[in-house]
Motif scaffolding. Structure first.
Motif, short mmCIF file in Angstrom:
data_model
loop_
_atom_site.label_atom_id
_atom_site.label_comp_id
_atom_site.label_asym_id
_atom_site.label_seq_id
_atom_site.Cartn_x
_atom_site.Cartn_y
_atom_site.Cartn_z
N ASP A 143 -26.68 -20.83 -27.43
CA ASP A 143 -27.80 -21.33 -28.21
C ASP A 143 -27.76 -20.56 -29.53
N THR B 157 -21.68 -30.91 -26.83
CA THR B 157 -20.80 -29.88 -27.40
C THR B 157 -19.76 -29.42 -26.38
N SER C 89 -20.46 -24.74 -28.24
CA SER C 89 -19.69 -24.61 -27.00
C SER C 89 -18.22 -24.36 -27.31
N ILE D 142 -19.96 -27.35 -32.66
CA ILE D 142 -21.33 -26.94 -32.98
C ILE D 142 -22.10 -28.17 -33.45
N GLU E 205 -32.15 -30.97 -25.71
CA GLU E 205 -31.33 -29.76 -25.55
C GLU E 205 -30.20 -30.00 -24.54
N CYS E 206 -30.52 -30.65 -23.44
CA CYS E 206 -29.49 -30.94 -22.43
C CYS E 206 -28.42 -31.87 -23.00
N TYR F 277 -27.37 -32.10 -26.12
CA TYR F 277 -26.46 -31.36 -27.00
C TYR F 277 -25.64 -30.32 -26.25
N ASP F 278 -26.19 -29.79 -25.16
CA ASP F 278 -25.36 -28.95 -24.29
C ASP F 278 -24.13 -29.73 -23.82
N LYS G 280 -21.12 -21.49 -23.48
CA LYS G 280 -22.15 -22.21 -24.22
C LYS G 280 -23.07 -21.21 -24.89
N TYR H 106 -29.31 -24.78 -33.09
CA TYR H 106 -27.95 -25.28 -32.91
C TYR H 106 -27.48 -25.02 -31.48
N LYS H 107 -26.57 -25.88 -31.04
CA LYS H 107 -25.84 -25.66 -29.80
C LYS H 107 -24.37 -25.49 -30.15
N LEU I 163 -29.53 -29.36 -33.58
CA LEU I 163 -30.45 -30.13 -32.76
C LEU I 163 -31.29 -31.08 -33.62
#
Length: 236
Positions: free
Chosen positions: A202, A154, A210, A113, A147-148, A150-151, A200, A207-208, A116
């Motif tokens: 949100d 994680t 995965s 986790i 966002e991408c 942190y995608d 994944k 936060y992100k 962002l």
């Protein structure tokens, strides 16, 4: 324990507990972990570490019908913890800012986790596979790029934690990519990994989160635990 999927649990670090309850949690953990907590300069770091172990103990007691005093942790050669003599209970913990999360399963699992926040994209260029970097930089604006980033971050972290080697594996030695609605893994050494499953989330808007495991079903619900529930269960 009946558990046929990956389950994810969250705990908010600013939940209210009094000093007596906090000290009680400290009394339940291993001496090694207690010494680690004492070395932190910031109370927030101490809380996240303490609450992470308390979550594992709570879940192990609840799912395995254990008493806390019978829980014994070990670590693999890279530092990933496991529960001694419980081959059907796997777990992984991650924390960021105000949240601690724990994933549990009957098979190996990894979770990460991250909150962002603005990021220097040179980090992605340096540490990520070039295909991931291109995916991030092709986003329409900086906010979407973040966002991408942190995608991908994680997802990659959840994978190296799943296999139990952490950052002993270079992050640019494999690529996480999106195929339709799913994320896949391409290893520079092993090729496409069809045995890997990602989820994944949100989480809480800022936060992100995965999760990575082998081919086993992931529960898409994040279950929130309260500190008072952990204290109550571990008192038994």
């Amino acid at each position: 324990m009946v558990l046929f999927m990956v389950e994810v649990y969250s705990l908010k670090c600013d939940d209210e507990i009094n000093k007596e309850q906090y000290d009680f949690l400290l009394s339940l953990i291993s001496h090694q972990r207690l010494e680690q907590i004492k070395k932190f300069h910031f109370v927030e770091d101490a809380k996240r570490t303490l609450f992470g172990e308390a979550m594992i103990r709570y879940l192990a007691c609840s799912r395995m019908n254990l008493q806390n005093e019978n829980i014994c942790f070990g670590k693999n050669q890279y530092g990933k913890p496991f529960l001694y003599n419980k081959p059907r209970f796997f777990f992984n913990v991650s924390h960021s800012a105000n949240w601690v999360v724990c994933a549990i399963s009957t098979k190996e699992v990894g979770v990460d986790i991250e909150k962002l926040k603005p990021i220097d994209m040179k980090i992605a260029k340096r540490f990520f596979d070039k295909r991931e970097y291109h995916y991030i930089m092709s986003a329409a604006d900086f906010a979407t790029q973040v966002e991408c980033f942190y995608d991908i971050w994680t997802l990659k972290e959840s994978y190296v934690k799943y296999i139990g080697k952490g950052l002993h594996i270079p992050l640019n030695s494999f690529c996480v990519y999106k195929e339709e609605q799913d994320y896949k893994l391409l290893s520079n050494r092993l090729g496409n990994r069809q045995d890997i499953c990602f989820s994944k989330f949100d989480f809480n808007n800022n936060y992100k989160l995965s999760v990575c495991s082998g081919k086993i079903r992931h529960n898409k619900i994040i279950n929130q635990i309260k500190l008072v529930d952990i204290v109550g269960r571990l008192c038994k």
